[in-house]
Design a protein around this motif. Structure first.
Motif, PDB file in Angstrom:
ATOM      1  N   ALA A   1     -10.706  30.515  -4.458  1.00 32.24           N
ATOM      2  CA  ALA A   1      -8.958  32.055  -4.223  1.00 32.24           C
ATOM      3  C   ALA A   1      -8.495  31.179  -5.694  1.00 32.24           C
ATOM      4  O   ALA A   1      -8.625  31.038  -5.761  1.00 32.24           O
ATOM      5  CB  ALA A   1      -8.442  31.286  -3.256  1.00 32.24           C
ATOM      6  N   TYR A   2      -7.602  32.153  -5.575  1.00 33.98           N
ATOM      7  CA  TYR A   2      -6.037  32.461  -6.569  1.00 33.98           C
ATOM      8  C   TYR A   2      -4.927  32.272  -6.579  1.00 33.98           C
ATOM      9  O   TYR A   2      -4.019  32.279  -6.839  1.00 33.98           O
ATOM     10  CB  TYR A   2      -6.573  33.831  -7.081  1.00 33.98           C
ATOM     11  N   HIS A   3      -4.687  31.057  -4.980  1.00 31.83           N
ATOM     12  CA  HIS A   3      -3.378  30.680  -4.854  1.00 31.83           C
ATOM     13  C   HIS A   3      -2.649  29.842  -5.713  1.00 31.83           C
ATOM     14  O   HIS A   3      -2.998  29.038  -6.156  1.00 31.83           O
ATOM     15  CB  HIS A   3      -3.591  29.956  -3.242  1.00 31.83           C
ATOM     16  N   GLY A   4      -1.917  29.947  -5.939  1.00 35.07           N
ATOM     17  CA  GLY A   4      -0.872  28.636  -5.848  1.00 35.07           C
ATOM     18  C   GLY A   4       0.566  28.933  -6.736  1.00 35.07           C
ATOM     19  O   GLY A   4       0.162  30.058  -7.153  1.00 35.07           O
ATOM     20  N   PHE A   5       1.539  28.425  -7.706  1.00 38.09           N
ATOM     21  CA  PHE A   5       2.796  27.972  -7.719  1.00 38.09           C
ATOM     22  C   PHE A   5       2.275  28.236  -9.441  1.00 38.09           C
ATOM     23  O   PHE A   5       3.541  29.819 -10.008  1.00 38.09           O
ATOM     24  CB  PHE A   5       3.270  27.129  -7.932  1.00 38.09           C
ATOM     25  N   PHE A   6       1.796  28.647 -10.267  1.00 34.26           N
ATOM     26  CA  PHE A   6       1.311  28.061 -11.847  1.00 34.26           C
ATOM     27  C   PHE A   6       0.232  29.672 -11.670  1.00 34.26           C
ATOM     28  O   PHE A   6      -0.208  29.630 -11.236  1.00 34.26           O
ATOM     29  CB  PHE A   6       0.536  27.234 -12.498  1.00 34.26           C
ATOM     30  N   SER A   7       0.658  29.508 -13.051  1.00 36.50           N
ATOM     31  CA  SER A   7       0.025  30.846 -13.711  1.00 36.50           C
ATOM     32  C   SER A   7      -1.195  30.984 -13.679  1.00 36.50           C
ATOM     33  O   SER A   7      -2.282  31.508 -13.433  1.00 36.50           O
ATOM     34  CB  SER A   7       1.297  31.619 -15.469  1.00 36.50           C
ATOM     35  N   GLU A   8      -1.362  29.544 -14.369  1.00 37.04           N
ATOM     36  CA  GLU A   8      -2.686  29.266 -14.832  1.00 37.04           C
ATOM     37  C   GLU A   8      -4.141  29.289 -13.141  1.00 37.04           C
ATOM     38  O   GLU A   8      -4.937  29.984 -13.374  1.00 37.04           O
ATOM     39  CB  GLU A   8      -3.191  28.217 -15.219  1.00 37.04           C
ATOM     40  N   GLU A   9      -3.143  29.305 -12.037  1.00 36.47           N
ATOM     41  CA  GLU A   9      -4.074  29.159 -10.581  1.00 36.47           C
ATOM     42  C   GLU A   9      -4.181  30.893 -10.116  1.00 36.47           C
ATOM     43  O   GLU A   9      -5.589  30.850 -10.227  1.00 36.47           O
ATOM     44  CB  GLU A   9      -2.963  29.025 -10.168  1.00 36.47           C
ATOM     45  N   GLU A  10      -3.179  31.844 -10.748  1.00 37.76           N
ATOM     46  CA  GLU A  10      -3.523  33.099 -10.858  1.00 37.76           C
ATOM     47  C   GLU A  10      -4.101  33.444 -11.063  1.00 37.76           C
ATOM     48  O   GLU A  10      -5.356  34.167 -10.999  1.00 37.76           O
ATOM     49  CB  GLU A  10      -2.250  33.672 -11.529  1.00 37.76           C
ATOM     50  N   LYS A  11      -4.412  33.235 -12.421  1.00 36.14           N
ATOM     51  CA  LYS A  11      -6.006  33.606 -13.928  1.00 36.14           C
ATOM     52  C   LYS A  11      -6.895  33.067 -13.216  1.00 36.14           C
ATOM     53  O   LYS A  11      -8.761  33.743 -13.098  1.00 36.14           O
ATOM     54  CB  LYS A  11      -5.152  33.035 -15.011  1.00 36.14           C
ATOM     55  N   LEU A  12      -6.682  31.735 -12.984  1.00 37.61           N
ATOM     56  CA  LEU A  12      -8.230  31.114 -12.685  1.00 37.61           C
ATOM     57  C   LEU A  12      -9.250  30.935 -11.591  1.00 37.61           C
ATOM     58  O   LEU A  12     -10.262  30.607 -11.118  1.00 37.61           O
ATOM     59  CB  LEU A  12      -8.582  29.609 -14.149  1.00 37.61           C
ATOM     60  N   GLY A  13      -7.825  31.092 -10.545  1.00 36.23           N
ATOM     61  CA  GLY A  13      -8.452  30.312  -9.527  1.00 36.23           C
ATOM     62  C   GLY A  13      -9.095  28.846  -9.347  1.00 36.23           C
ATOM     63  O   GLY A  13      -9.202  28.308  -9.845  1.00 36.23           O
ATOM     64  N   GLN A  14      -9.000  28.793  -8.260  1.00 33.22           N
ATOM     65  CA  GLN A  14      -9.752  27.692  -7.506  1.00 33.22           C
ATOM     66  C   GLN A  14     -10.562  27.205  -6.532  1.00 33.22           C
ATOM     67  O   GLN A  14     -10.506  28.219  -5.688  1.00 33.22           O
ATOM     68  CB  GLN A  14      -8.910  26.223  -7.653  1.00 33.22           C
ATOM     69  N   ARG A  15     -11.309  26.152  -6.127  1.00 32.01           N
ATOM     70  CA  ARG A  15     -11.699  26.229  -4.451  1.00 32.01           C
ATOM     71  C   ARG A  15     -10.488  25.681  -3.755  1.00 32.01           C
ATOM     72  O   ARG A  15      -9.565  24.669  -4.220  1.00 32.01           O
ATOM     73  CB  ARG A  15     -12.539  24.651  -4.519  1.00 32.01           C
ATOM     74  N   PHE A  16     -10.608  25.723  -2.734  1.00 30.52           N
ATOM     75  CA  PHE A  16     -10.158  25.251  -1.562  1.00 30.52           C
ATOM     76  C   PHE A  16     -11.227  24.615  -0.343  1.00 30.52           C
ATOM     77  O   PHE A  16     -11.719  25.248  -0.066  1.00 30.52           O
ATOM     78  CB  PHE A  16      -9.122  26.349  -1.507  1.00 30.52           C
ATOM     79  N   LEU A  17     -10.198  23.688   0.202  1.00 28.68           N
ATOM     80  CA  LEU A  17     -11.211  23.182   0.943  1.00 28.68           C
ATOM     81  C   LEU A  17     -10.491  23.035   2.778  1.00 28.68           C
ATOM     82  O   LEU A  17      -9.073  22.676   2.543  1.00 28.68           O
ATOM     83  CB  LEU A  17     -11.875  21.555   1.441  1.00 28.68           C
ATOM     84  N   LEU A  18     -10.988  23.918   4.215  1.00 30.05           N
ATOM     85  CA  LEU A  18     -10.226  24.098   4.570  1.00 30.05           C
ATOM     86  C   LEU A  18     -11.002  23.103   5.999  1.00 30.05           C
ATOM     87  O   LEU A  18     -12.303  23.694   6.340  1.00 30.05           O
ATOM     88  CB  LEU A  18     -10.192  25.273   5.456  1.00 30.05           C
ATOM     89  N   ASP A  19     -10.608  22.972   6.829  1.00 31.53           N
ATOM     90  CA  ASP A  19     -10.595  22.252   7.991  1.00 31.53           C
ATOM     91  C   ASP A  19      -9.565  23.116   8.930  1.00 31.53           C
ATOM     92  O   ASP A  19      -8.238  23.229   9.677  1.00 31.53           O
ATOM     93  CB  ASP A  19     -10.272  20.802   8.117  1.00 31.53           C
ATOM     94  N   LEU A  20     -10.198  23.618  10.445  1.00 31.94           N
ATOM     95  CA  LEU A  20      -9.495  23.479  11.044  1.00 31.94           C
ATOM     96  C   LEU A  20      -9.979  22.968  12.597  1.00 31.94           C
ATOM     97  O   LEU A  20     -10.943  23.228  12.930  1.00 31.94           O
ATOM     98  CB  LEU A  20     -10.098  25.450  11.661  1.00 31.94           C
ATOM     99  N   VAL A  21      -9.424  22.806  13.748  1.00 33.94           N
ATOM    100  CA  VAL A  21      -9.421  22.321  14.638  1.00 33.94           C
ATOM    101  C   VAL A  21      -9.115  23.982  15.426  1.00 33.94           C
ATOM    102  O   VAL A  21      -7.681  23.888  16.428  1.00 33.94           O
ATOM    103  CB  VAL A  21      -8.740  21.194  15.449  1.00 33.94           C
TER     104      VAL A  21
END
Length: 124
Positions: free
Chosen positions: A16-36
């Motif tokens: 996804a493309y979450h994050g505060f910095f502009s490069e995070e919006e442009k490039l995106g990145q992996r996120f890992l979610l754990d749910l209970v």
């Protein structure tokens, strides 16, 4: 409802493309979610029927949609969106805990990940 069970969804890997910095919006990145998911599982344990619990595949689809539907600057906002989507979709879920990690944050350090853990209860 007493806490008589937990459904675990671990290491859900979403790009996804979450994050505060502009490069995070442009490039995106992996996120890992754990749910209970806090659910009374007694009926499902006795009946062995999917109709008495929740469909894990549907839960993953709902989490993925909520997580990628819009861009969040903070992990906290993205985690809240995921939790609210789960609570809205599944009346059996009394509470949800979301752990959200960035495995490769834009931080000049050697580290495994950064992240947050938030808990939500129905009615809070």
């Amino acid at each position: 409802m007493s806490e008589t069970g937990r459904i675990l969804i671990e290491k859900l890997d979403i790009y996804a493309y979450h994050g505060f910095f502009s490069e995070e919006e442009k490039l995106g990145q992996r996120f890992l979610l754990d749910l209970v998911l806090y659910v009374d599982l007694r009926a499902a344990a006795a009946s062995d029927r999917l109709s008495d619990t929740l469909d894990y595949g549907r839960a993953v689809a709902i989490v993925t949609e909520a997580f990628t539907a819009r861009r969040y600057h903070l992990l906290e906002g993205a985690a809240r969106a995921v939790a609210m989507a789960v609570l809205d979709a599944f009346p059996l879920v009394a509470g949800v805990e979301v752990t959200l990690r960035k495995p490769a944050p834009p931080i000049p350090a050697t580290l495994g990940s950064v992240g947050i853990r938030l808990g939500f209860r129905r009615g809070d």
